[in-house]
Design a protein around this motif. Structure first.
Motif, PDB file in Angstrom:
ATOM      1  N   PRO A  45     181.998  56.414  41.129  1.00  0.00           N
ATOM      2  CA  PRO A  45     183.417  56.630  41.410  1.00  0.00           C
ATOM      3  C   PRO A  45     183.618  57.561  42.591  1.00  0.00           C
ATOM      4  O   PRO A  45     182.790  58.440  42.855  1.00  0.00           O
ATOM      5  N   VAL A  46     184.702  57.376  43.311  1.00  0.00           N
ATOM      6  CA  VAL A  46     185.054  58.290  44.396  1.00  0.00           C
ATOM      7  C   VAL A  46     185.789  59.460  43.760  1.00  0.00           C
ATOM      8  O   VAL A  46     187.007  59.440  43.558  1.00  0.00           O
ATOM      9  N   GLY A  78     184.269  56.820  50.837  1.00  0.00           N
ATOM     10  CA  GLY A  78     185.447  56.259  50.168  1.00  0.00           C
ATOM     11  C   GLY A  78     186.597  57.227  50.037  1.00  0.00           C
ATOM     12  O   GLY A  78     187.707  56.841  49.642  1.00  0.00           O
ATOM     13  N   ALA A  79     186.357  58.510  50.366  1.00  0.00           N
ATOM     14  CA  ALA A  79     187.381  59.530  50.147  1.00  0.00           C
ATOM     15  C   ALA A  79     188.625  59.294  50.997  1.00  0.00           C
ATOM     16  O   ALA A  79     189.759  59.412  50.509  1.00  0.00           O
ATOM     17  N   ALA A  80     188.445  58.976  52.271  1.00  0.00           N
ATOM     18  CA  ALA A  80     189.598  58.780  53.149  1.00  0.00           C
ATOM     19  C   ALA A  80     190.422  57.567  52.720  1.00  0.00           C
ATOM     20  O   ALA A  80     191.663  57.620  52.690  1.00  0.00           O
ATOM     21  N   ASP A  81     189.740  56.477  52.381  1.00  0.00           N
ATOM     22  CA  ASP A  81     190.450  55.264  51.976  1.00  0.00           C
ATOM     23  C   ASP A  81     191.305  55.503  50.737  1.00  0.00           C
ATOM     24  O   ASP A  81     192.417  54.985  50.622  1.00  0.00           O
ATOM     25  N   GLN A  82     190.777  56.285  49.813  1.00  0.00           N
ATOM     26  CA  GLN A  82     191.506  56.535  48.568  1.00  0.00           C
ATOM     27  C   GLN A  82     192.339  57.805  48.612  1.00  0.00           C
ATOM     28  O   GLN A  82     192.944  58.194  47.617  1.00  0.00           O
ATOM     29  N   THR A 104     184.570  71.211  48.997  1.00  0.00           N
ATOM     30  CA  THR A 104     185.374  70.002  48.907  1.00  0.00           C
ATOM     31  C   THR A 104     185.334  69.262  50.233  1.00  0.00           C
ATOM     32  O   THR A 104     185.488  69.888  51.302  1.00  0.00           O
ATOM     33  N   TYR A 105     185.115  67.963  50.168  1.00  0.00           N
ATOM     34  CA  TYR A 105     185.078  67.174  51.396  1.00  0.00           C
ATOM     35  C   TYR A 105     186.496  66.857  51.855  1.00  0.00           C
ATOM     36  O   TYR A 105     187.294  66.279  51.122  1.00  0.00           O
ATOM     37  N   ARG A 106     186.803  67.247  53.083  1.00  0.00           N
ATOM     38  CA  ARG A 106     188.096  66.955  53.697  1.00  0.00           C
ATOM     39  C   ARG A 106     187.848  66.458  55.118  1.00  0.00           C
ATOM     40  O   ARG A 106     186.889  66.861  55.763  1.00  0.00           O
ATOM     41  N   THR A 107     188.737  65.605  55.592  1.00  0.00           N
ATOM     42  CA  THR A 107     188.660  65.177  56.992  1.00  0.00           C
ATOM     43  C   THR A 107     190.061  64.887  57.493  1.00  0.00           C
ATOM     44  O   THR A 107     190.903  64.343  56.762  1.00  0.00           O
ATOM     45  N   ALA A 114     185.208  59.877  64.769  1.00  0.00           N
ATOM     46  CA  ALA A 114     185.374  61.260  64.313  1.00  0.00           C
ATOM     47  C   ALA A 114     185.182  61.360  62.802  1.00  0.00           C
ATOM     48  O   ALA A 114     184.598  62.327  62.286  1.00  0.00           O
ATOM     49  N   ALA A 115     185.668  60.364  62.062  1.00  0.00           N
ATOM     50  CA  ALA A 115     185.501  60.371  60.611  1.00  0.00           C
ATOM     51  C   ALA A 115     184.019  60.305  60.244  1.00  0.00           C
ATOM     52  O   ALA A 115     183.566  61.001  59.319  1.00  0.00           O
TER      53      ALA A 115
END
Length: 402
Positions: A45-46, A78-82, A104-107, A114-115
């Motif tokens: 899971p993301v 998958g974090a950005a997509d969701q 925590t992963y952030r972008t 860049a992503a």
């Protein structure tokens, strides 16, 4: 991420010994374009991910198998997509497990290139942090580390718990130095942990088990049967703790243990049974020649054939060669049921010996239940059965004469 997580590790007095891999890999040991290895048998899971891994004695240097790397990549990509910001936590497996670092992963990247750079930087920091991990406390509380990792992923989204460890815990209530515990049926160990309120809380998490049974000197290596028993036990613990899915990574871990870390006691591994005329030999209730719980059915008949082959050959070597088989059990159920089960197990061993060519009229059998010299008390407070001693008491004793 890498700066903060590395700082958390440094403040915990972790020794920095280098990255997960050599060369110019800028992702901290993460393979470019994917983690490699066989895909996991569970969906990832993301959401939050906790990785429990030990830079400890008796274990290869800490690092992540390819399939685990791929799981981390799946979460980050998958974090950005969701539109989520998953938290990653690293738990140190030693005698007193602790959270060695988290972030925590952030972008906020405005384009795909860049992503990808943000993902690589984050994963690089994670890989570096894990490679730098070093135990601070003697012994290994693997169960405690799994419990702490499970707590670290609780939240509104499903998470993933990864355990990268040999699984040879040396801290109660799961101390594999206890004779017989490695051979104990999964259901017995799980019941004992449940009674002690010691099962990890893994509510709905995906659990990944990697490196189970893989050790470094001075810990002696496990054979195939012992490793299979250990994998089954940790799978059973994870399932009993509420995991939604349990994946086992078969990719082996190898290499030397880290240096300058606190000691971890070695776990004594029983040698395979051998036959010596005039000397009793116990066939242990383990994966190689053991039985399914409360039955006289071998867990692995082919493995039992391999163990019993030399015993059958002994009978075939001469008309005066004989075997006396005595079945024993743990102190569970009525005395009559103990005698019945132990008798049937002795008969099962005889049947397999006969199928291997031994003369049936030169093999005698009897069952004595828990009434035998050398019985180890396997009943604890409140009448609860103790898994390790109980497994020790379940055996078939072979007395060869020539």
């Amino acid at each position: 991420m890498s700066r903060r997580l590395a700082l958390a590790l440094a403040t915990a007095a972790v020794l920095v010994l280098g990255a997960c891999s050599s060369g110019d890999d800028s992702s901290g040991g993460f393979a470019s374009g994917g983690g490699g290895g066989a895909p996991l048998s569970c969906p990832v899971p993301v959401g939050p991910m906790a990785i429990a891994v030990g830079g400890r004695a008796n274990e290869p240097e800490p690092g992540l198998p390819g399939a685990v790397q791929q799981a981390a990549i799946t979460v980050v990509s998958g974090a950005a997509d969701q539109k989520v910001q998953p938290k990653f936590t690293v738990v140190s497996v030693d005698g007193r497990p602790t959270v060695a670092g988290s972030d925590t992963y952030r972008t906020d990247a405005g384009n795909a290139i860049a992503a990808q750079d943000d993902q690589n930087a984050f994963l690089s920091g994670l890989g570096d942090a894990i490679s730098q991990l070093r135990a601070q406390t003697p012994e290994a509380d693997t169960l405690g580390a799994l419990t702490l990792a499970g707590r670290s992923v609780q939240g509104s989204r499903p998470g993933t718990v990864v355990l990268v460890d040999s699984g040879l815990s040396t801290v109660a209530p799961l101390d594999f130095r206890t004779e017989g515990l490695l051979a104990a049926p999964v259901q017995d160990v799980v019941s004992s942990l449940r009674d002690a309120n010691a099962l990890p809380s893994l509510n709905g998490a995906t659990v990944v088990l990697a490196g189970i049974g893989d050790v470094a000197e001075p810990q002696g290596p496990l054979d195939t049967s012992q490793r299979a028993s250990l994998v089954a036990l940790w799978r059973g613990i994870a399932e009993a703790g509420g995991a939604s899915c349990v994946a086992v990574v078969d990719e082996p871990r190898s290499g030397d243990a880290p240096s300058d870390v606190p000691p971890v006691s070695t776990v004594a591994l029983p040698p395979p049974p051998t036959i010596t005329p005039g000397r009793s030999t116990a066939l242990p209730d383990d994966g190689s020649v053991g039985f399914r719980p409360d039955t006289a059915e071998f867990r692995d008949e082919n493995a039992a054939r391999g163990v019993l082959g030399p015993f059958a050959d002994f009978v075939k070597q001469g008309p005066t060669h004989r075997l006396a088989l005595t079945g024993t059990t743990a102190r569970a159920g009525s005395p009559a049921s103990q005698v019945d089960l132990s008798t049937r197990r002795a008969e099962a061993v005889k049947g397999l010996l006969v199928s291997l060519g031994a003369a049936a009229d030169r093999i005698t059998t009897k069952g004595v239940g828990s009434q035998f010299p050398g019985y180890v008390n396997d009943v604890g407070p409140g009448g609860r059965q103790l898994p390790g001693p109980a497994a020790t008491n379940r055996k078939v004793i072979v007395d060869p004469t020539a």
